[in-house]
Motif scaffolding. Structure first.
Motif, PDB file in Angstrom:
ATOM      1  N   PHE A  37       0.834  -1.212   0.000  1.00 18.12           N
ATOM      2  CA  PHE A  37       0.000   0.000   0.000  1.00 18.12           C
ATOM      3  C   PHE A  37       0.863   1.254   0.000  1.00 18.12           C
ATOM      4  N   MET A  66      -3.976  -1.399   6.002  1.00 17.50           N
ATOM      5  CA  MET A  66      -4.837  -0.485   5.242  1.00 17.50           C
ATOM      6  C   MET A  66      -5.165   0.736   6.073  1.00 17.50           C
ATOM      7  N   GLY A  99      -3.284   2.934   3.837  1.00 18.36           N
ATOM      8  CA  GLY A  99      -4.095   2.844   2.635  1.00 18.36           C
ATOM      9  C   GLY A  99      -4.451   4.213   2.079  1.00 18.36           C
ATOM     10  N   SER A 120      -8.799  -0.184   0.776  1.00 17.89           N
ATOM     11  CA  SER A 120      -7.832   0.405   1.705  1.00 17.89           C
ATOM     12  C   SER A 120      -8.185   1.859   1.979  1.00 17.89           C
TER      13      SER A 120
END
Lengths: 100, 738
Positions: free
Chosen positions: B512, B610, B614, B634
């Motif tokens: 991410f 996340m 995210g 996310s």
């Protein structure tokens, strides 16, 4: 016939004279002559001993020693010549490159 | 030995690259810089690719032939030499080279040959497009093929002696390759560190091998030492110590606690080297030697070697959690992967420890299963990690090129130093192409790379049905099975279960941070994929990783662990069996365990990642559909969460994780104390005792000679006098005697 003991005594005197001369003289040629004197003293000793024992071996040695002495003198004179060429002297006191 | 089998020529597999090593080196020296050499031969890359391709084909043929046979090991001896005792009888085979092929060899042979080939393709894309590498790539390719030769030779060798020889060959090449940018002090330091740390392990390995050699009457070849009769004959306690020593060697090579410190620094090498070390070769060597010990555990007295098995599993458990913890805070893309490698290898060690324990305590069936799961994890990890490293290399490469484009004015001096000193992360004028703080939002800009990373990360995390899932579940289940029999195993079993969740966090975090959210720097906006050489291996490996289900369906796990016979069932039956075995296990305990592990790795870990890292992409940027959902998810989780990132980042735990749990400092301090102290002591001994002794001799003889010198006056008359005196003394002496 002279007693070999007298000859032996003469050889000893000659040897001592030669030794004294080799120690004390500066001139290389004189030293060489003194060495010759010693050699001849030894020759004389050989001959005396040969006579005393009635053995020819000593005489033969004496003849050899004379031949070798001739060669030795030739080398010795050659060394002195080259020494003179380099140092302009043949005085043994001046030539001491081996010092220390 | 029947005449015309492929296996007779298996020696060619390591021989091709071995012979290519001098060829590339010398051709490189001769033709360095000429256009043909640079453009057409890719500075030796094509030669390397050819030989690696040839090796791969040979390896595949050998594997195919072995698979058709089903079962026992193939042995082919190339040459033998013997030791003649004075009685004229041959007593000991001391030296010989042969090929030994069983399931374990086949698996590692495939991993090594296949990945070396792919990494070679990748190298051509990565190394040959950077001006910093100009005119020295021949050195890279030469060392590269030598490294591959070491690994291939090691897995094929038929004795521990040759295993060790190739092992050391790899050690040398790792030193050369990690220090490829030798003009950079940090790279030179990292190379030294890797070499010396593994050397510590190697010393123990040698001790272990010497002990084995003693115990087995001068034999180190597998055929003799794995013979059950011979194993039963030796002293079991001594055997355990010998194997333990060899295990320490494996710990060094596979970067396990406490000899793990070299691995993160090994990232100083070019990225293809990282991929090579972490996926295809070096670290697998340690696992291989431990897996090779399996027959000892199988045949030794029941319970005689279980202490060692427990130690192996515990070392694995500790490393798994420790490395995952450190990976939590790493900002450097490659270092996250380095710690992930350590952690995953630790899983395999725990699995092997379980397998060895089970084998040693008479549970042959589940031992074979645990063994198979561990080796299958090795396979999955190698594929996924090779892909992840190459993908990270792709990211770094493109970021660097984008940086070059963006900073074209006035930053020309940065030409090519995408490996900038990592300690300067926060310098504005020093752009670090490896730092994830400079990335973000790359999912749409690097679609192939992002997909590869996505799949690779899922495989490492153990997302159900993908790659590593099958094997990781197997390892966790095996460890817990042992734990039910041997309470001390609860420690490693619990650790790796926790580690599964941590893996989920740090791998998701990496993905991410790199690919989701908005670009964090201007450079990241200009990234795009350029050279065709880099995506090829990524695509191949993506399918390889996704296709692990095929291997699972073919009972690869069972097959790998079973050294007696092979299993082949129908493919779809196999998949059905594996599915029901994993998700609907009749054993309630294992079933719960499976779902706990899935929950930890699939839900808890990624969710935290996340929440913290995210975010959605830029306006107008769109990732491929199979990644877009994850990014959207996310972003939603991130918005809803109330986590404060800074509190965590400022905590003292994060600080000590940044410092890698202080291991390096402790080692440095210990080395300072012990080595420097010892060195000082030695220095005193040297100057006072040895020097004193020598100097006394010297000064005495000088004094004596100084005095003697006074006698040489240089005057001939003095010499005559001395001669005369000497003669007189001799004369007197002779007179005295008579």
């Amino acid at each position: 016939m002279i007693d070999p003991a007298w000859v032996s005594g003469l050889a000893a005197i000659l040897f001592i004279i030669g030794l004294w001369g080799a120690f004390s003289r500066k001139n290389a040629i004189v030293v060489l002559m003194c060495i010759e004197l010693m050699l001849n003293a030894v020759n004389l000793q050989f001959v005396a001993a040969a006579t005393h024992w009635g053995d020819v071996t000593g005489w033969v040695y004496a003849v050899f020693a004379i031949a070798i002495a001739a060669a030795e003198v030739a080398i010795g004179l050659a060394i002195f010549l080259s020494m003179y060429g380099q140092h302009e002297t043949i005085s043994l006191d001046e030539v001491n490159l081996l010092r220390n | 030995m029947s005449g015309s089998e492929i296996i007779d020529y298996a020696i060619l597999i390591p021989l091709f690259p071995f012979l290519a090593f001098p060829v590339i080196l010398f051709l490189g020296r001769i033709f360095n810089g000429t256009p043909t050499w640079v453009k057409n031969v890719k500075e030796g890359g094509i030669i390397a690719l050819t030989v690696m391709g040839a090796s791969l084909i040979m390896a595949l043929l050998v594997i195919k032939e072995h698979m058709n046979k089903v079962g026992a090991a193939d042995v082919f001896t190339w040459f033998e030499s013997s030791w003649w005792e004075s009685s004229g009888e041959i007593t000991t085979k001391v030296f010989g080279f042969g090929i030994y092929i069983d399931h374990l060899t086949v698996m590692l042979l495939f991993v090594a040959a296949f990945l070396c080939f792919l990494i070679n393709i990748f190298s051509i894309g990565y190394m040959n497009t950077d001006s910093i590498n100009d005119n020295r790539n021949h050195r890279f390719y030469a060392e590269f093929v030598l490294f591959c030769s070491g690994m291939l030779g090691m897995v094929l060798a038929d004795s521990f002696l040759w295993l060790f020889i190739f092992w050391e060959l790899m050690g040398l090449c790792s030193y050369l390759l990690i220090g490829f940018y030798y003009e950079r002090p940090s790279a030179a330091y990292a190379a030294k560190k890797a070499f010396l740390t593994t050397r510590v392990g190697d010393v123990f390995l040698v001790i272990g091998l010497v002990m084995l050699w003693n115990m087995f009457d001068g034999h180190l070849d597998y055929a003799y030492v794995f013979d059950p009769e011979n194993i039963a004959r030796v002293d079991q306690g001594e055997l355990q110590i010998a194997l333990g020593m060899m295990f320490i060697g494996a710990v060094g090579k596979s970067a396990q606690f406490p000899l793990h410190v070299w691995l993160p620094d090994a990232m100083e090498g070019p990225t293809p080297v990282s991929a090579l070390i972490h996926a295809a070769t070096m670290v697998n060597a340690g696992l291989y030697i431990v897996a090779r010990m399996f027959p000892f555990f199988m045949e030794a007295e029941i319970g005689a070697l279980s202490t060692l098995a427990i130690v192996i599993a515990i070392i694995g458990g500790i490393t798994a959690v420790m490395a995952a913890l450190i990976a939590f805070v790493q900002m450097d893309l490659k270092k996250v992967l380095a710690y992930s490698t350590m952690s995953q290898l630790a899983y395999i060690f725990t699995g092997l420890g379980s397998a060895l324990w089970l084998a040693n305590n008479g549970y042959d069936d589940i031992a074979a299963f645990a063994m198979g799961a561990s080796l299958f994890h090795l396979f999955n990890h190698a594929m996924a990690k090779g892909m992840l490293f190459m993908a990270s290399g792709s990211v770094i490469h493109e970021i660097h090129h984008a940086h070059h484009e963006v900073a074209h004015h006035g930053h020309d001096d940065h030409d090519g130093d995408h490996h900038d000193d990592h300690h300067d992360d926060h310098h504005d004028d020093h752009f670090d192409a490896q730092s994830m703080e400079n990335m973000g939002g790359l999912a749409s800009r690097l679609p192939i790379t992002a997909t590869a990373m996505f799949v690779g990360s899922m495989s490492i995390i153990g997302i159900p049905l993908i790659g590593g899932f099958w094997s990781k579940e197997g390892i966790i289940a095996s460890a817990w099975k042992v734990a039910l029999k041997e309470p001390i195993f609860f420690l490693p079993a619990t650790l790796i279960l926790i580690g599964a969740g941590m893996t989920g966090f740090y791998m998701s975090r990496m993905w991410f941070m790199t690919f989701a959210g908005k670009p964090k720097t201007e450079v990241a906006e200009h990234v795009h994929e350029q050279t065709p050489w880099i995506p090829i291996p990524l695509v191949v490996l993506t399918f390889m990783t996704l296709g692990a289900i095929v291997f699972a369906g073919m009972h690869a796990g069972h097959w790998l662990g079973d050294f007696e016979s092979g299993h082949y069932t129908s493919f779809f039956d196999g998949i059905g069996y594996e599915m029901s075995h994993v998700f609907l296990n009749p054993d309630l305990f294992l079933l719960i365990l499976t779902y706990v592990a899935i929950g930890l790795s699939l839900v808890i870990g990624p969710t935290f990642a996340m929440a913290l890292y995210g975010g959605s992409l830029d306006e107008g940027q769109k990732a491929k559909p199979w990644m877009q959902w994850a990014i959207n998810l996310s972003a939603r989780v991130n918005n809803k969460s109330k986590f404060d990132n800074t509190a965590w980042a400022n905590s003292s735990l994060a600080d000590s994780l940044h410092k890698r749990l202080h291991f390096d400092e402790i080692y440095d301090a210990a080395i300072m104390k012990i080595v420097v102290g010892f060195a000082n002591l030695s220095a005193i001994f040297d100057s006072k005792f040895i020097d004193g002794f020598i100097k006394t001799i010297e000064s005495t003889s000088q004094e004596a000679s100084r005095r003697l010198r006074a006698l040489t006056t240089g005057s001939a008359r003095d010499y005559i006098m001395m001669t005369a005196l000497g003669t007189l003394v001799i004369f007197l002496l002779l007179w005295g005697v008579t």
